[in-house]
Design a protein around this motif. Structure first.
Motif, PDB file in Angstrom:
ATOM      1  N   ALA A  95      -5.488  19.479  42.009  1.00  0.00           N
ATOM      2  CA  ALA A  95      -6.271  18.250  42.094  1.00  0.00           C
ATOM      3  C   ALA A  95      -5.612  17.310  43.094  1.00  0.00           C
ATOM      4  CB  ALA A  95      -6.374  17.565  40.731  1.00  0.00           C
ATOM      5  N   PRO A  96      -6.407  16.674  43.977  1.00  0.00           N
ATOM      6  CA  PRO A  96      -5.844  15.682  44.898  1.00  0.00           C
ATOM      7  C   PRO A  96      -5.591  14.368  44.171  1.00  0.00           C
ATOM      8  CG  PRO A  96      -8.205  15.815  45.187  1.00  0.00           C
ATOM      9  CD  PRO A  96      -7.854  16.861  44.162  1.00  0.00           C
ATOM     10  N   TYR A  97      -4.720  13.561  44.720  1.00  0.00           N
ATOM     11  CA  TYR A  97      -4.456  12.263  44.107  1.00  0.00           C
ATOM     12  C   TYR A  97      -4.023  11.263  45.174  1.00  0.00           C
ATOM     13  CZ  TYR A  97       0.618  12.891  44.519  1.00  0.00           C
ATOM     14  OH  TYR A  97       1.893  13.047  45.000  1.00  0.00           O
ATOM     15  N   VAL A  98      -4.227  10.011  44.857  1.00  0.00           N
ATOM     16  CA  VAL A  98      -3.738   8.898  45.668  1.00  0.00           C
ATOM     17  C   VAL A  98      -2.883   8.031  44.760  1.00  0.00           C
ATOM     18  CG1 VAL A  98      -4.380   6.801  46.919  1.00  0.00           C
ATOM     19  CG2 VAL A  98      -5.680   8.903  47.280  1.00  0.00           C
ATOM     20  N   LEU A 115      -0.715   2.771  40.361  1.00  0.00           N
ATOM     21  CA  LEU A 115      -2.130   3.065  40.566  1.00  0.00           C
ATOM     22  C   LEU A 115      -2.268   4.531  40.964  1.00  0.00           C
ATOM     23  CD1 LEU A 115      -3.021  -0.064  42.738  1.00  0.00           C
ATOM     24  CD2 LEU A 115      -3.047   0.134  40.241  1.00  0.00           C
ATOM     25  N   ARG A 116      -3.121   5.229  40.258  1.00  0.00           N
ATOM     26  CA  ARG A 116      -3.335   6.644  40.574  1.00  0.00           C
ATOM     27  C   ARG A 116      -4.825   6.882  40.784  1.00  0.00           C
ATOM     28  NH1 ARG A 116      -0.721  10.919  36.661  1.00  0.00           N
ATOM     29  NH2 ARG A 116       1.149  10.064  37.681  1.00  0.00           N
ATOM     30  N   GLY A 117      -5.160   7.236  42.001  1.00  0.00           N
ATOM     31  CA  GLY A 117      -6.532   7.603  42.295  1.00  0.00           C
ATOM     32  C   GLY A 117      -6.762   9.062  41.974  1.00  0.00           C
ATOM     33  N   HIS A 208     -10.878   5.707  40.798  1.00  0.00           N
ATOM     34  CA  HIS A 208     -11.505   6.814  41.504  1.00  0.00           C
ATOM     35  C   HIS A 208     -10.758   7.025  42.813  1.00  0.00           C
ATOM     36  CE1 HIS A 208     -14.428   9.304  43.629  1.00  0.00           C
ATOM     37  NE2 HIS A 208     -14.952   9.570  42.428  1.00  0.00           N
ATOM     38  N   ILE A 209     -10.585   8.281  43.212  1.00  0.00           N
ATOM     39  CA  ILE A 209      -9.758   8.592  44.369  1.00  0.00           C
ATOM     40  C   ILE A 209     -10.271   7.930  45.648  1.00  0.00           C
ATOM     41  CG2 ILE A 209     -10.989  10.759  44.879  1.00  0.00           C
ATOM     42  CD1 ILE A 209      -8.211  11.931  45.622  1.00  0.00           C
ATOM     43  N   GLN A 210     -11.585   7.806  45.791  1.00  0.00           N
ATOM     44  CA  GLN A 210     -12.134   7.160  46.987  1.00  0.00           C
ATOM     45  C   GLN A 210     -11.873   5.657  46.980  1.00  0.00           C
ATOM     46  OE1 GLN A 210     -16.206   8.199  47.890  1.00  0.00           O
ATOM     47  NE2 GLN A 210     -15.900  10.367  47.413  1.00  0.00           N
TER      48      GLN A 210
END
Length: 415
Positions: A95-98, A115-117, A208-210
């Motif tokens: 899974a991608p994350y920001v 903060l984790r997107g 949300h990641i975006q």
């Protein structure tokens, strides 16, 4: 059936009723001491293993087994990275994350948070947050909706609930006619989670990641890719494999690197507890020394007769080593059986004691873990048994050596 001479007499001495009842009493105390020491070691180490397992699972439920990130800046080709990582047979989730840092404000209440997107469709493959939702769902995070999911303690600290608004301040800046200002954005609370780990429930917020990428000005990039493995203990091996496969273009780390100090501290704690509790077995071994010294003194005439019949000093020593070792073996076996039985039922026993005395050892209002976990390891049980046997065997050497040096003429002089 044939038995070695030393074994036959040593076991005979063990079974025989002694004239000196005090020696029999000391032998019983020695056996019970060995048994209690082994039981204490097995139960305490099993409970410690259980606590370590609970903590590890709670940490890794929100953290990742391994992460892949860019050496510098954001990760632009993260889709290709996910595809390459997915080819490893041990990788079962990607899974991608920001990730970044921010500060939430609600009226006079302020709190910092990580903060984790996340991608709501993929997050359940690498973390337990989907199952840990107390209110709402991760699917409520929609791109452009600027919703946020808070940890339960963080929400309590800010005094917000479902549908409330909070202001997020990020380290990024905006240049305005009034000067340089931090970036501010209003978010709506769309969910609350609780994983049972204070660091996450108190200090993590999910976006949300975006939305997170836009807030941190990453464009279409992400911070990295999180991986879940079929066996978390293979994380260092899988990380090395992926690093070699990807040619060193990415930074690859695993949970053993990210939480090295914490888990090292747990191992040191377990090792020190092992050493401290082993002193119980050592004290019981000293009782064996005193018991065997009194037995040797009591059996002086028997030793002298055996020597005159041709028994060698080595055989005499073997007789008393077998007799002393029998005490240790019996206590050791009883301790191992009792320890394993107690370790597998310790939670039920603790609950029975709590009901009997109306007390709570682990109050659920204070501790995240309300039940006493136990996780017996075969390696621990075998090492405890081996240690107890060796120390009791060593305790018999001095009395047995003293018996082997008995002179028949001196021993029979006053008989």
């Amino acid at each position: 059936m044939y038995k070695p001479f030393e074994l036959f007499i040593g076991l005979r001495y063990t079974r025989a009723k002694r004239r000196n009842h005090f020696i029999s009493f000391i032998s019983l105390i020695s056996t019970l001491g060995i048994m209690l020491g082994v039981v204490a070691l097995i139960v305490v180490l099993s409970v410690m293993n259980g606590f370590h397992k609970e903590v590890r699972e709670r940490i890794l439920g929100m953290a990742s087994h391994a992460t892949i990130s860019a050496v510098k800046g954001g990760l632009s080709d993260w889709r290709d990275v996910m595809a390459q990582a997915g080819k490893n047979p041990h990788v079962i989730g990607r899974a991608p994350y920001v990730e970044g840092q921010g500060m939430f404000i609600n009226g006079q209440k302020v709190s910092g948070a990580i903060l984790r997107g996340i991608d709501p469709a993929e997050e359940g493959k690498v973390s337990v947050v989907v199952e840990a939702m107390k209110v709402g769902s991760v699917t409520d995070l929609q791109p452009g909706g600027y919703g946020v999911i808070l940890g339960q303690e963080l929400a309590y600290l800010l005094g917000v609930g479902m549908g409330d608004k909070v202001t997020l301040v990020t380290p990024q800046i905006n240049v305005t006619p009034a000067g340089i200002m931090p970036r501010l954005k209003r978010f709506k609370v769309t969910g609350i989670f609780e994983v049972g780990m204070g660091d996450y429930d108190r200090g993590v917020a999910l976006l949300h990641i975006q939305d997170a990428a836009k807030l941190m000005r990453l464009g279409g990039d992400v911070t990295g890719v999180r991986l879940k493995l079929d066996d978390l203990y293979k994380a260092p091996e899988v990380s090395r494999q992926l690093a070699l496969k990807m040619g060193g273009y990415y930074r690859i780390s695993d949970w053993t690197m990210q939480h090295r100090n914490f888990f090292s501290a747990l191992q040191i704690e377990k090792r020190m507890m092992w050493i401290i509790l082993s002193l119980i077995v050592a004290v019981a071994a000293f009782n064996i020394v005193s018991t065997m010294v009194m037995v040797v003194t009591d059996k002086q005439s028997d030793i002298a007769i055996l020597r005159t019949l041709g028994a060698s000093p080595r055989s005499i020593m073997g007789i008393f080593v077998i007799q002393g070792a029998t005490i240790g073996v019996v206590g050791n076996l009883l301790g191992m059986l009792g320890g394993v039985a107690l370790a597998y039922n310790v939670d039920g026993i603790v609950k029975w004691i709590e009901q009997l005395f109306s007390i709570h050892f682990l109050d659920p209002n204070i501790y995240y873990i309300s039940e006493l976990p136990s996780d017996p390891h075969l390696s621990d049980i075998l090492s405890i048994g081996g240690f107890a046997f060796l120390i009791t065997l060593g305790a018999t050497l001095y009395p047995a050596l003293k018996a082997s040096r008995t002179q028949p003429a001196e021993a029979l002089r006053y008989e």
